[in-house]
Design an enzyme around this catalytic site. Structure first.
Site, short mmCIF file in Angstrom:
data_model
loop_
_atom_site.label_atom_id
_atom_site.label_comp_id
_atom_site.label_asym_id
_atom_site.label_seq_id
_atom_site.Cartn_x
_atom_site.Cartn_y
_atom_site.Cartn_z
N THR A 287 13.22 1.95 12.51
CA THR A 287 12.80 2.93 11.50
C THR A 287 13.58 4.24 11.57
OG1 THR A 287 10.57 1.98 11.47
CG2 THR A 287 10.83 4.19 10.56
N THR B 18 3.74 0.89 14.97
CA THR B 18 3.52 1.43 16.32
C THR B 18 4.16 2.79 16.51
OG1 THR B 18 5.49 0.33 17.20
CG2 THR B 18 3.41 -0.88 17.32
N ASN C 35 0.86 -1.19 0.00
CA ASN C 35 0.00 0.00 0.00
C ASN C 35 0.89 1.23 0.00
OD1 ASN C 35 0.24 -1.13 2.99
ND2 ASN C 35 0.24 1.10 3.12
N HIS D 244 10.77 -6.35 12.14
CA HIS D 244 11.95 -5.49 12.07
C HIS D 244 13.09 -6.18 11.33
CE1 HIS D 244 10.46 -3.41 16.05
NE2 HIS D 244 9.74 -3.07 14.98
N MET E 222 4.59 -0.28 5.44
CA MET E 222 4.31 -0.67 6.82
C MET E 222 4.10 0.54 7.73
SD MET E 222 4.11 -3.79 8.23
CE MET E 222 5.35 -4.94 7.58
#
Length: 522
Positions: free
Chosen positions: A486, A129, A120, A440, A124
């Site tokens: 990230t 979170t 998409n 991860h 992610m």
């Protein structure tokens, strides 16, 4: 009229639309404003603005539809709705993600049975979170002297703050109890603290979670030289005489295939699909797909003792907060795991056996462990088999070492100790999530200081074997981390984007230059 919706030539072609791909678009828009940029995403646009976190969609039905639309070949399959499903051994994806159909484990190996991906716009980051802790100790990349500044830049792009839950009930209580159990002897930077999060609160108290939309920012969205193409499968990076010259893209709306010429190509899919695209393009350095690492994860839950509902201020909208605070127990070399401690409100599952749950008093504890890096832990590709998208099928080879099991045992002891420190445990013992659960994944296109066969790209993220080809994402991280990756991967993307910006700046400054001409190999 041509049915081709793609440009024929751009300065920079970006594969993927997650936060690292978005960071390339943002830095290029800021620092090389004359450059033409095209971004290609295999999945659909599921949120507005494109790349926004689905948690920001207030209507539950619309949010669920956005998650389903992100699940690619897994759309329609049953997803995990509670930790109970994981504990029962069910192999299910989380909402917004999908699992590998096969090839996720082999006899005698642990594999990654719940390795997951999203398809998409936003990747992610539309489902994550939003935890953005900084790496410490051996997690850090020692050969990058500018790492701290890059992490600052990444925090700016992601909108990271540690203040989003300042008024959360019991957050101070949780941190005080954790600190009493953890902080003695630790450097101040590694003591218990509020988790840095890519999230902020509106004036009405509502949460806004950062996604790729925040990373791109208005400067990218307002850049007339930037275009984002969804439902576009990049099947090959084009290479001529050792230099990236563009890419081949399949329009998934029409099934037609097109070529786009580019001076630079950035592949920022994820740690599984980025090496897959390089492999499919015939770019196959020795380290490609190797040093794959996940973060073994242990979870536990406790109820805070000696707290009452009377102490809780009402949420601004009159509803229970989704989370009442996130605390961080940083990784250290001596304790090779990272703690993410989350207070849970209005849980969709019965975390306790009675109705005496004080909002904010149920604490979920998670410890992520640093993996023992092995060259043979890898994602390989089968040229004789195809996946859902027609790309070479993935084959994951992955083992937990003796050291990994030792660290997991230490983590289980530690999480029980922390659970008892904050309250009364709800379970008799902690639970180890199946491999791949952390989401991860790292190392598969790892960065290195030199082209020694153990890395795929340079400190600027440029692939050693192909000039003008850059890789992005968690796969670039060369160290074994326990913290959420990230922030680090966006920091590395900033470095790579600036390398391209510098080179483009020189080219664009030449009078009469044609920016889409192909560079000579360096």
């Amino acid at each position: 009229m041509s049915s081709n919706r793609y440009p024929t030539a751009v300065d920079v072609a970006i594969v993927g639309s997650g936060p690292t791909a978005a960071a390339y678009a943002r830095i290029l828009s800021e620092e090389a404003p004359g450059a033409t940029i095209a971004m290609f995403e295999v999945g659909p646009t599921v949120s507005n603005p494109p790349g926004a976190h689905v948690k920001n969609i207030e209507d539950p039905e619309r949010r669920s539809l956005a998650q389903r639309a992100s699940e690619g070949p897994g759309a329609g399959a049953e997803t995990v709705v509670s930790p109970g499903a994981v504990k029962s051994g069910a192999r299910r994806a989380r909402p917004g993600t999908y699992l590998l159909e096969d090839g996720f484990a082999f006899p005698g190996e642990d594999g990654l049975p719940v390795a997951a991906m999203s398809s998409n716009v936003g990747g992610m980051a539309a489902h994550w979170t939003a935890a953005c802790p900084r790496p410490g100790g051996e997690e850090r990349i020692a050969f990058l002297p500018d790492l701290e500044q890059l992490l600052d830049d990444a925090g700016r792009l992601l909108g990271v703050t540690s203040r989003a839950f300042d008024d959360a009930p019991f957050a101070d209580v949780v941190r005080e109890r954790l600190a009493a159990a953890v902080d003695s002897g630790r450097d101040p930077a590694y003591r218990v603290q509020a988790m840095p999060l890519a999230v902020h609160r509106r004036q009405d108290g509502g949460l806004v979670w950062s996604g790729s939309d925040v990373v791109m920012g208005d400067v990218t969205r307002d850049n007339s030289q930037f275009e984002l193409f969804d439902e576009s499968l990049v099947t090959r990076v084009l290479v001529e005489d050792g230099t990236a010259t563009g890419l081949e893209v399949q329009d998934r709306r029409t099934g037609t295939t097109h070529q786009v010429t580019a001076r630079y190509v950035v592949v920022g899919a994820d740690a599984l699909r980025t090496p897959q695209l390089l492999w499919a393009s015939g770019i196959r350095p020795d380290a490609l797909g190797r040093y794959l690492n996940d973060q073994p994860q242990v979870v536990f839950a406790s109820r805070l003792r000696d707290v009452t509902a009377a102490n809780i201020p009402p949420a601004a909208d009159g509803a229970l907060r989704e989370q009442s605070g996130v605390s961080w127990v940083p990784f250290t070399d001596e304790t090779p795991f990272h703690g993410q401690i989350m207070q849970l409100d209005a849980s969709p599952i019965p975390l306790a056996e009675d109705d005496r749950i004080v909002p904010g008093s149920i604490v979920g504890l998670g410890l992520f462990c640093a993996k023992d890096l092995q060259r043979e832990d890898r994602v390989a590709f089968d040229d004789d088999a195809r996946d859902y998208y027609g790309m070479p099928a993935m084959r994951i080879h992955y083992r937990l070492t003796e050291r990994d099991h030792e660290v997991l045992e230490r983590a289980k002891d530690e999480i029980v100790r922390l659970g008892n420190a904050v309250g009364e445990p709800l379970d008799a013992r902690p639970f180890v999530l199946p491999p791949g659960a952390s989401l991860h994944y790292q190392g598969t296109t790892r960065m290195g200081l030199t082209d020694d066969g153990e890395s795929v790209c340079s400190p600027d993220s440029e692939v050693w074997q192909v000039s003008g080809l850059f890789v992005a994402g968690n796969g670039v991280i060369p160290t074994a981390t326990a913290c959420n990756p990230t922030l680090t991967s966006v920091a590395l993307a900033v470095r790579g984007a600036r390398k391209i910006s510098e080179e483009l700046g020189t080219a664009l400054a030449v009078p009469g230059s044609v920016t889409t001409q192909i560079r000579s190999p360096r």
